[in-house]
Design a protein around this motif. Structure first.
Motif, PDB file in Angstrom:
ATOM      1  N   LEU A  79      54.332  67.969  35.237  1.00  0.00           N
ATOM      2  CA  LEU A  79      54.920  66.896  34.658  1.00  0.00           C
ATOM      3  C   LEU A  79      54.723  65.693  35.633  1.00  0.00           C
ATOM      4  CD1 LEU A  79      58.123  68.336  33.114  1.00  0.00           C
ATOM      5  CD2 LEU A  79      56.018  67.594  31.881  1.00  0.00           C
ATOM      6  N   ARG A  80      55.071  66.065  37.062  1.00  0.00           N
ATOM      7  CA  ARG A  80      55.002  64.936  37.913  1.00  0.00           C
ATOM      8  C   ARG A  80      53.738  64.453  38.010  1.00  0.00           C
ATOM      9  NH1 ARG A  80      54.160  65.950  43.206  1.00  0.00           N
ATOM     10  NH2 ARG A  80      54.564  67.946  43.088  1.00  0.00           N
ATOM     11  N   LEU A  81      52.555  65.398  38.177  1.00  0.00           N
ATOM     12  CA  LEU A  81      51.299  64.877  38.337  1.00  0.00           C
ATOM     13  C   LEU A  81      50.697  64.171  37.020  1.00  0.00           C
ATOM     14  CD1 LEU A  81      49.773  68.054  39.727  1.00  0.00           C
ATOM     15  CD2 LEU A  81      50.261  65.881  40.905  1.00  0.00           C
ATOM     16  N   ARG A  82      51.262  64.481  35.585  1.00  0.00           N
ATOM     17  CA  ARG A  82      50.824  63.720  34.811  1.00  0.00           C
ATOM     18  C   ARG A  82      51.471  62.208  34.749  1.00  0.00           C
ATOM     19  NH1 ARG A  82      53.322  65.927  29.285  1.00  0.00           N
ATOM     20  NH2 ARG A  82      52.141  67.725  30.135  1.00  0.00           N
ATOM     21  N   VAL A  83      52.725  62.212  35.302  1.00  0.00           N
ATOM     22  CA  VAL A  83      53.342  60.937  35.410  1.00  0.00           C
ATOM     23  C   VAL A  83      52.637  60.142  36.363  1.00  0.00           C
ATOM     24  CG1 VAL A  83      55.406  59.705  36.172  1.00  0.00           C
ATOM     25  CG2 VAL A  83      55.676  61.540  34.580  1.00  0.00           C
ATOM     26  N   ASN A  84      52.368  60.544  37.522  1.00  0.00           N
ATOM     27  CA  ASN A  84      51.461  59.973  38.628  1.00  0.00           C
ATOM     28  C   ASN A  84      50.223  59.461  37.841  1.00  0.00           C
ATOM     29  OD1 ASN A  84      53.418  60.322  40.218  1.00  0.00           O
ATOM     30  ND2 ASN A  84      52.577  61.983  41.555  1.00  0.00           N
ATOM     31  N   ASP A  85      49.555  60.258  37.349  1.00  0.00           N
ATOM     32  CA  ASP A  85      48.057  60.126  36.665  1.00  0.00           C
ATOM     33  C   ASP A  85      48.339  58.733  35.738  1.00  0.00           C
ATOM     34  OD1 ASP A  85      45.348  60.390  36.028  1.00  0.00           O
ATOM     35  OD2 ASP A  85      46.121  61.140  34.416  1.00  0.00           O
ATOM     36  N   GLN A  86      49.236  58.953  34.875  1.00  0.00           N
ATOM     37  CA  GLN A  86      49.411  57.907  33.750  1.00  0.00           C
ATOM     38  C   GLN A  86      49.751  56.637  34.512  1.00  0.00           C
ATOM     39  OE1 GLN A  86      51.803  59.120  30.402  1.00  0.00           O
ATOM     40  NE2 GLN A  86      50.226  60.638  29.973  1.00  0.00           N
ATOM     41  N   ILE A  87      50.569  56.410  35.563  1.00  0.00           N
ATOM     42  CA  ILE A  87      50.860  55.289  36.319  1.00  0.00           C
ATOM     43  C   ILE A  87      49.613  54.830  36.630  1.00  0.00           C
ATOM     44  CG2 ILE A  87      52.167  54.292  38.346  1.00  0.00           C
ATOM     45  CD1 ILE A  87      54.352  56.276  37.806  1.00  0.00           C
ATOM     46  N   ALA A  88      48.776  55.662  37.434  1.00  0.00           N
ATOM     47  CA  ALA A  88      47.475  54.985  38.006  1.00  0.00           C
ATOM     48  C   ALA A  88      46.566  54.329  36.970  1.00  0.00           C
ATOM     49  CB  ALA A  88      47.080  56.041  38.712  1.00  0.00           C
ATOM     50  N   GLN A  89      46.622  54.994  35.760  1.00  0.00           N
ATOM     51  CA  GLN A  89      45.758  54.532  34.714  1.00  0.00           C
ATOM     52  C   GLN A  89      46.256  53.222  34.220  1.00  0.00           C
ATOM     53  OE1 GLN A  89      44.666  57.450  31.506  1.00  0.00           O
ATOM     54  NE2 GLN A  89      44.677  59.017  33.049  1.00  0.00           N
ATOM     55  N   VAL A  90      47.616  53.121  33.899  1.00  0.00           N
ATOM     56  CA  VAL A  90      48.083  51.934  33.087  1.00  0.00           C
ATOM     57  C   VAL A  90      48.046  50.952  34.323  1.00  0.00           C
ATOM     58  CG1 VAL A  90      50.463  50.778  32.659  1.00  0.00           C
ATOM     59  CG2 VAL A  90      49.945  53.181  31.793  1.00  0.00           C
ATOM     60  N   ASP A  91      48.267  51.256  35.826  1.00  0.00           N
ATOM     61  CA  ASP A  91      48.094  50.052  36.500  1.00  0.00           C
ATOM     62  C   ASP A  91      46.707  49.499  36.727  1.00  0.00           C
ATOM     63  OD1 ASP A  91      49.078  48.604  38.822  1.00  0.00           O
ATOM     64  OD2 ASP A  91      47.950  50.001  40.165  1.00  0.00           O
ATOM     65  N   ALA A  92      45.776  50.448  36.670  1.00  0.00           N
ATOM     66  CA  ALA A  92      44.483  50.191  36.842  1.00  0.00           C
ATOM     67  C   ALA A  92      44.026  49.241  35.451  1.00  0.00           C
ATOM     68  CB  ALA A  92      43.364  51.537  36.668  1.00  0.00           C
ATOM     69  N   ARG A  93      44.550  49.523  34.564  1.00  0.00           N
ATOM     70  CA  ARG A  93      44.144  49.003  33.036  1.00  0.00           C
ATOM     71  C   ARG A  93      44.811  47.498  33.280  1.00  0.00           C
ATOM     72  NH1 ARG A  93      46.858  51.224  29.514  1.00  0.00           N
ATOM     73  NH2 ARG A  93      48.430  49.729  28.964  1.00  0.00           N
ATOM     74  N   ARG A  94      45.989  47.342  33.985  1.00  0.00           N
ATOM     75  CA  ARG A  94      46.684  46.074  34.023  1.00  0.00           C
ATOM     76  C   ARG A  94      45.786  45.017  35.137  1.00  0.00           C
ATOM     77  NH1 ARG A  94      53.085  47.577  33.963  1.00  0.00           N
ATOM     78  NH2 ARG A  94      53.181  47.926  31.877  1.00  0.00           N
ATOM     79  N   SER A  95      45.588  45.861  36.035  1.00  0.00           N
ATOM     80  CA  SER A  95      44.696  45.175  37.157  1.00  0.00           C
ATOM     81  C   SER A  95      43.122  44.585  36.446  1.00  0.00           C
ATOM     82  CB  SER A  95      44.379  45.969  38.329  1.00  0.00           C
ATOM     83  OG  SER A  95      45.360  46.380  38.915  1.00  0.00           O
ATOM     84  N   GLN A  96      42.800  45.499  35.763  1.00  0.00           N
ATOM     85  CA  GLN A  96      41.524  44.946  34.967  1.00  0.00           C
ATOM     86  C   GLN A  96      41.611  44.006  34.159  1.00  0.00           C
ATOM     87  OE1 GLN A  96      38.306  45.879  35.639  1.00  0.00           O
ATOM     88  NE2 GLN A  96      37.838  44.280  34.176  1.00  0.00           N
TER      89      GLN A  96
END
Length: 109
Positions: A79-96
């Motif tokens: 669960l923790r890894l899933r949250v970390n992965d999704q945070i990274a994806q959302v952050d990358a999308r926002r940065s883009q």
């Protein structure tokens, strides 16, 4: 039906994380950690009663939190890894999106 896999090859991670899926993942992880605290506190209270000792609920809750901190990291790793992965994806999308907006404001296409 074929299953889409992210670039790192883990099928359990979602290919596209949105803010909504991130919120759901964080809530699920938080509820799992909270449930662990409740279970540990209840085990302390009822375990103490079984041996004839009275433990106040607040003391059991504090020890439940202290025990649940490292235990939750191990038990809920996926669960923790899933949250970390999704945070990274959302952050990358926002940065883009921010970079795209900056480029459009500068007049670049």
């Amino acid at each position: 039906m074929t299953e889409e896999r992210p670039a790192d090859g883990h099928p359990d991670q979602q290919a596209q994380a949105t803010t909504a899926t991130l919120i759901v993942a964080v809530l699920l992880y938080s509820l799992a950690r909270l449930a662990l605290v409740v279970v540990l506190a209840a085990a302390i209270v009822f375990g103490a009663k079984a041996v004839g000792v009275e433990v106040p609920l607040l003391v059991a809750a504090v020890f439940g939190v202290l025990i649940a901190l490292p235990l939750g990291l191990v038990l809920f790793k996926s669960l923790r890894l899933r949250v970390n992965d999704q945070i990274a994806q959302v952050d990358a999308r926002r940065s883009q999106q921010r970079d795209d907006l900056q480029a459009r404001l500068r007049g670049e296409d």
